[in-house]
Design an enzyme around this catalytic site. Structure first.
Site, PDB file in Angstrom:
ATOM      1  N   HIS A 195       0.838  -1.201   0.000  1.00 22.49           N
ATOM      2  CA  HIS A 195       0.000   0.000   0.000  1.00 22.49           C
ATOM      3  C   HIS A 195       0.878   1.258   0.000  1.00 22.49           C
ATOM      4  O   HIS A 195       0.677   2.160  -0.835  1.00 22.49           O
ATOM      5  CB  HIS A 195      -0.909  -0.008   1.229  1.00 22.49           C
ATOM      6  CG  HIS A 195      -1.850   1.157   1.289  1.00 22.49           C
ATOM      7  ND1 HIS A 195      -3.110   1.123   0.755  1.00 22.49           N
ATOM      8  CD2 HIS A 195      -1.691   2.405   1.804  1.00 22.49           C
ATOM      9  CE1 HIS A 195      -3.699   2.290   0.933  1.00 22.49           C
ATOM     10  NE2 HIS A 195      -2.861   3.087   1.577  1.00 22.49           N
ATOM     11  N   GLU A 196       1.830   1.303   0.929  1.00 22.53           N
ATOM     12  CA  GLU A 196       2.693   2.484   1.013  1.00 22.53           C
ATOM     13  C   GLU A 196       3.632   2.575  -0.177  1.00 22.53           C
ATOM     14  O   GLU A 196       3.998   3.683  -0.601  1.00 22.53           O
ATOM     15  CB  GLU A 196       3.493   2.443   2.329  1.00 22.53           C
ATOM     16  CG  GLU A 196       2.643   2.418   3.587  1.00 22.53           C
ATOM     17  CD  GLU A 196       1.637   3.557   3.669  1.00 22.53           C
ATOM     18  OE1 GLU A 196       1.922   4.638   3.108  1.00 22.53           O
ATOM     19  OE2 GLU A 196       0.560   3.377   4.276  1.00 22.53           O
ATOM     20  N   HIS A 246       1.997   4.669  -2.914  1.00 21.50           N
ATOM     21  CA  HIS A 246       2.146   6.113  -2.683  1.00 21.50           C
ATOM     22  C   HIS A 246       3.571   6.562  -3.019  1.00 21.50           C
ATOM     23  O   HIS A 246       3.779   7.585  -3.686  1.00 21.50           O
ATOM     24  CB  HIS A 246       1.855   6.446  -1.213  1.00 21.50           C
ATOM     25  CG  HIS A 246       0.444   6.192  -0.780  1.00 21.50           C
ATOM     26  ND1 HIS A 246      -0.646   6.627  -1.500  1.00 21.50           N
ATOM     27  CD2 HIS A 246      -0.050   5.565   0.315  1.00 21.50           C
ATOM     28  CE1 HIS A 246      -1.756   6.281  -0.867  1.00 21.50           C
ATOM     29  NE2 HIS A 246      -1.422   5.628   0.236  1.00 21.50           N
TER      30      HIS A 246
END
Length: 354
Positions: A18-19, A22
């Site tokens: 998920h990170e 980003h």
């Protein structure tokens, strides 16, 4: 010990991907990323590489990517040029950076399913009758245990799913089934009975029933890398659609709220699937990754979906949302998430002691 390790690894992989979404999109736009962290709280371990500090923190229930100039009020810090500020980028770039986290959760699911389908093939139930129910249309038509359905109304049947689809499409009209019974092929005429049953979400629907159950015999269909990737994407999309439908049914109160689960339920599921083997654990990881992606896309302030909503409003109006309104929205969002998490944990505890 194995269960604890499995829980940490699954959560770690989900948070990391998920990170990573980003992080990669931010770096693609040359936005500064001072910190990439797995976990919250005190730093256990860290190192500096380039302009980013990579951290492993004590509480493994999330993670974060700190962006340079994340808000207009943030100071960029020494040596960070203004052009690398996140808040100074056009809204469409900020939307892509924020959306990349949930998107990477979906990508992770596709990759996992791709690997599973490529390694193990696709399992399909064969159209073999396991049991004929008492007083059913199948019993009246003299269908028998062990019969393999070869065709319905002249259309070939290869798998149980195709047989179930043909039965539903009949809408109660008489069907001609060609079945293999031991060493001979026979034709059977059967008329499904239309009954009211509950679907996956507990809603009453009309379905055509023959009154047969599958034998459980399966066939493994070998898939190459290309077809496995397509199957993985289709599986991910199917679960996305079902999950969205489930969220809608929860809001409509068709599904009881006590079905909501939290971290304790996730830990229990991971522990159970870890004991069943790596394949089951990977399939569960993909499922949780999809749910995590969808959860983060909800238009709730403090979640990725809330940020996307704010940046979309800015795109339409040509100016950022009033800071005071943003602050109020964030407080409401945090309060909602705390209440939701508390309710989910309560459900977990209640379910555990039932």
């Amino acid at each position: 010990m194995q269960s604890v390790l499995a829980i940490i690894l699954v959560l770690g992989v989900l948070i990391f991907f998920h990170e990573l979404g980003h992080f990669l999109v931010a770096r693609l736009f040359k936005i500064g990323v001072p910190v990439f962290a797995l976990g919250f709280g005190p730093k256990l371990f860290g190192f500096q590489y380039g302009d980013t500090e990579y951290r492993l923190c004590a509480v493994p229930l999330g993670g974060y990517v700190k962006l340079a100039g994340e808000s207009a009020q943030d100071e960029l810090g020494e040596g960070i040029p203004p052009e690398s500020s996140f808040s100074l980028r056009p809204p469409w770039q900020r939307i892509l950076v924020v959306a990349a986290g949930p998107v990477f959760n979906f990508v992770l699911a596709v990759v996992i399913y791709w690997g599973l389908f490529w390694a193990h093939g696709q399992q399909e139930l064969l159209p073999v009758v396991g049991q004929v129910l008492e007083d059913s249309p199948a019993q009246a038509a003299d269908l028998r245990d062990g019969d393999m359905v070869l065709s319905v109304n002249g259309q070939d049947i290869r798998y149980w799913s195709e047989l179930a689809e043909r039965i539903q499409q009949s809408e109660g009209q008489t069907m001609l089934l060609t079945v293999q019974r031991e060493n001979r092929v026979v034709d059977v005429s059967a008329q499904p009975r239309v009954e009211v049953r509950q679907n996956l979400f507990g809603e009453d629907i009309k379905v055509a029933m023959l009154g047969i159950t599958a034998s459980g015999q399966t066939q493994s269909i070998a898939l190459g890398p290309g077809t496995a990737l397509i199957a993985g994407a289709e599986q991910t999309w199917t679960i996305v659609v079902l999950t969205v439908q489930g969220i809608i049914k929860l809001i409509e109160r068709i599904i009881p709220a006590d079905n909501i689960g939290g971290p304790i339920l996730i830990a229990q599921l991971v522990s159970e699937q870890a004991s069943e083997g790596l394949t089951n654990l990977l399939a569960l990881t993909a499922l949780i990754s999809i749910n995590l992606g969808l959860l983060n896309l909800l238009p709730i302030p403090v979640l990725d979906g809330g940020h996307i909503l704010f940046y979309t409003i800015e795109t339409i109006t040509g100016k950022p949302l009033n800071p005071r309104m943003q602050e109020i929205a964030y407080k409401i969002g945090i309060a909602f998430l705390i209440a939701l998490m508390t309710f989910a944990v309560f459900n977990d505890i209640h379910r555990f002691f039932k």
